[in-house]
Write an enzyme that holds these catalytic residues in place. Sequence first.
Site, short mmCIF file in Angstrom:
data_model
loop_
_atom_site.label_atom_id
_atom_site.label_comp_id
_atom_site.label_asym_id
_atom_site.label_seq_id
_atom_site.Cartn_x
_atom_site.Cartn_y
_atom_site.Cartn_z
N ARG A 183 48.67 3.91 82.01
CA ARG A 183 46.80 3.29 82.58
C ARG A 183 47.69 1.59 82.15
O ARG A 183 47.46 0.80 82.96
CB ARG A 183 45.68 3.66 81.85
CG ARG A 183 45.64 5.28 81.71
CD ARG A 183 44.99 5.65 80.97
NE ARG A 183 43.84 7.10 81.90
CZ ARG A 183 44.59 7.84 81.11
NH1 ARG A 183 44.93 8.12 79.90
NH2 ARG A 183 43.95 9.22 81.71
N ASP A 228 37.70 12.49 78.84
CA ASP A 228 38.26 13.03 77.43
C ASP A 228 37.95 13.89 76.27
O ASP A 228 38.16 14.92 76.42
CB ASP A 228 39.42 11.86 77.00
CG ASP A 228 39.54 10.66 77.13
OD1 ASP A 228 40.93 11.18 78.07
OD2 ASP A 228 39.50 9.61 77.50
N ARG A 234 36.64 16.84 79.15
CA ARG A 234 37.84 17.71 78.59
C ARG A 234 38.44 18.02 77.52
O ARG A 234 38.56 18.89 77.41
CB ARG A 234 39.61 16.77 79.19
CG ARG A 234 39.30 16.01 80.47
CD ARG A 234 40.89 15.21 80.31
NE ARG A 234 40.64 14.71 82.12
CZ ARG A 234 40.78 13.61 82.71
NH1 ARG A 234 41.65 13.15 81.78
NH2 ARG A 234 41.35 13.13 83.95
N HIS A 241 41.15 4.74 75.61
CA HIS A 241 41.97 5.50 76.99
C HIS A 241 43.11 5.99 77.54
O HIS A 241 43.35 5.68 78.22
CB HIS A 241 40.83 5.69 78.44
CG HIS A 241 40.68 6.19 79.25
ND1 HIS A 241 41.00 7.97 79.19
CD2 HIS A 241 40.37 5.76 80.48
CE1 HIS A 241 41.02 8.75 80.45
NE2 HIS A 241 40.69 7.57 81.14
#
Length: 330
Positions: free
Chosen positions: A105, A165, A168, A192
């Site tokens: 990212r 996240d 998940r 993140h």
Amino acid sequence: MFERLFENYPTVISSTNRRPRKIALVGAGQVGMSSAYSMLIQNTFDELVIVDVARERLEGEVMDLVHGLPFAEPAIIRAGTTEDCAGADLVIITAGSAQRSGETRLDLLSRNVEIFRSFVPDLARYCPEAIFLVVSNPVDVLTYITWKLSGLPHTSVIGTGTVLDTARFRYLLGQKLQIDSRSIHAYIVGEHGDSEVPVWSGVNIAGKFLQHVDPKLGTPEDTEGFNEIFEQVKNAAYEIIKRKGATYYAIGMGVTQVVQSILRDQQRVLTVSSLVNGLYGINDVCLSLPSVVTRHGVNRVVQLDLAPTELEKLKQSAKILHEAISQLKI
């Protein structure tokens, strides 16, 4: 021709003071449109203005959405410009370059910073009272940049952070424990991204902490495979991108949850990214911690009792984000 279809009545002034919920969505890519669709079917807005540089594609996306309005609650959805965003209660930013296979990212940073420079100041000028919600990656750094470029109070600029996240994490824990994921309290904090931190010390079901049952839970000595769960969480985006090119459904649903908490003033605790100054010895960086999300943005941050190893990893995550921000000229 159809004048006789309806009987005319005098105009009635509504006694309610409720103003329409207006959202501006910048970016009509897969994440943006998944968010728009999720918000539409959950009656999250009264008006949605979508802005994108690819005008023809944007118009097609809007046409596709509005044709479904007879199946949803009444709303206005239109393609617009930055000026049309004026008066929005909430500005959602999903614009930016997409993450490529094998790319972190933070690799996205240099490309997306320049994109943000091109529109954030204008958005802040037209929407000075709005809450800004950043979804684009790397979300923590771009949340910080949006705050700096906009000149808005730091509480009014938040990112989706580790909301996905955390979802998940809870889903995979629920699968392993055979418990509805909504009944599991567990958080991913920090960046993140690759330096995100699972708070194993806080994982609990109905107030029963899993580390009280198994002190080795989530440690290198864990023999129950829970560490594998975190690895799946951390690598989930890479695995999805490898298989289908992009992730968008789940984050679209996550965006809706954050938006509902803001517009409905729900005061939900969500792991959004916001400016941290002083907590855990961390300063001048945006990262995710459990935060109370209200109509005014981030209202409070929950101070978790982190284990020493978790605190060390959180500080390392903050350091990585600091280093990324220090490379920028804002």
